[in-house]
Design an enzyme around this catalytic site. Structure first.
Site: not given
Ligand code: CO8
Length: 261
Positions: A67, A112, A115, A135
């Site tokens: 998400a 997500g 999921e 999360e």
């Molecule tokens: N949300 C928003 N932006 C994201 C997300 C995300 N989940 N994942 C990646 N991005 C963005 C980054 O911010 C970045 O943007 P920018 O270029 O503008 O800085 C772009 O995508 C590229 O990402 P990275 O530069 O971080 O790429 P890397 O190769 O360095 O890393 C990763 C890749 C490891 C996947 C890293 O991006 C990461 O850890 N992402 C987050 C993963 C995460 O924690 N996901 C779980 C989110 S929580 C969730 O999903 C809860 C679900 C239930 C929700 C219920 C709601 C109530």
């Protein structure tokens, strides 16, 4: 119908590809992506020619990186609960489709994203896929069904280890855990999913739908109720032309020609 963040492509042989496309954020699910997915599911749910749906992420790097963390940060108690319920309802729509849904996990599938893969019926992963429920590292818990679907799929002990630590697993470990059904080289992912779809599409279509219904229904009730459901569906299939054709084809040593009737 065109969407901003979702591509829906139909083949002429019963498979449709649903691609989540927000590559600048690794296909993270913001409100617009969720709205597009919901609208695409309206279209999918009324498609009489659909036999298998495949779900994947745009680009080489990500299935869905979760998400949108920027949006999660703004939630309070009430909006957080509503947001989770809306996402769950969307994933339930996918899980409840009458046809098999295969996740083609082409890269990062986090939060997500995992999921979403769990809401699909089958999962084929690229060797470079990474799955996990991180999360707790953000101070929340999975909110789109992860705490419920992961333990049902791989057992509570293994699920809790992943949920409580937020540890991400690479494709080989995901395969060993039973989190994905198959693992293939990245360049073979699309073909592997299409091969799997073709195999399923060659089976009795009514039987495939009934099998989905039996397993899905059975996971939500007692064994006795599940067995009753299985027997009812079995009985219904015995009255189908497909059953007459399938059994006759076996006895006549030929390939069955199912009509879905
Ligand atoms: N949300 C928003 N932006 C994201 C997300 C995300 N989940 N994942 C990646 N991005 C963005 C980054 O911010 C970045 O943007 P920018 O270029 O503008 O800085 C772009 O995508 C590229 O990402 P990275 O530069 O971080 O790429 P890397 O190769 O360095 O890393 C990763 C890749 C490891 C996947 C890293 O991006 C990461 O850890 N992402 C987050 C993963 C995460 O924690 N996901 C779980 C989110 S929580 C969730 O999903 C809860 C679900 C239930 C929700 C219920 C709601 C109530």
């Amino acid at each position: 119908m065109p969407y901003d963040h979702v591509k829906l492509e139909r083949t002429d042989w019963g498979l449709a590809w649903l691609t989540i496309s927000r590559p600048q954020a690794l296909n993270a699910l913001n409100r617009q992506v969720l709205a597009d997915l919901d609208a695409a599911l309206d279209e999918i749910a009324t498609d009489p020619y659909l036999g298998v749906l495949a779900v994947t992420g745009d680009g080489e790097k990500a299935f869905v990186a979760g998400a949108d963390i920027g949006e999660i940060k703004e939630l309070d108690a009430l909006s957080g609960r509503d947001f989770a319920r809306r996402g769950q309802a969307l994933y339930d729509r996918l899980a409840d489709l009458p046809v098999p849904v295969i996740a083609a996990v082409n890269g990062y599938a986090l939060g997500g994203g995992t999921e979403l893969a769990l809401a699909c019926h089958l999962r084929v992963a690229s060797e470079k896929a990474v799955l996990g429920l991180p999360e707790v590292t953000l101070g929340v818990i999975p909110g789109y069904g992860g705490t419920q679907r992961l333990p049902r799929l791989i057992g509570p002990g293994r699920a809790l280890e992943l949920i409580l630590t937020g540890r991400q697993v690479k494709a080989p470990e995901a395969l060993a855990l039973g989190l994905v059904n198959r693992m293939v080289p990245p360049e073979e992912l699309r073909q592997a999913v299409e091969d799997l779809a073709r195999t399923i599409l060659a089976r009795g279509p009514l039987a495939v739908r009934a099998a989905l219904e039996a397993v899905r229904g059975g996971m939500q009730c007692s064994l006795a109720e599940g067995l009753r459901l299985e027997a009812q569906l079995f009985g219904l299939l015995c009255a189908s032309e497909d059953m007459a054709e399938g059994t006759a084809a076996f006895l006549e040593k030929r390939k069955a020609d199912f009509k879905g009737r």
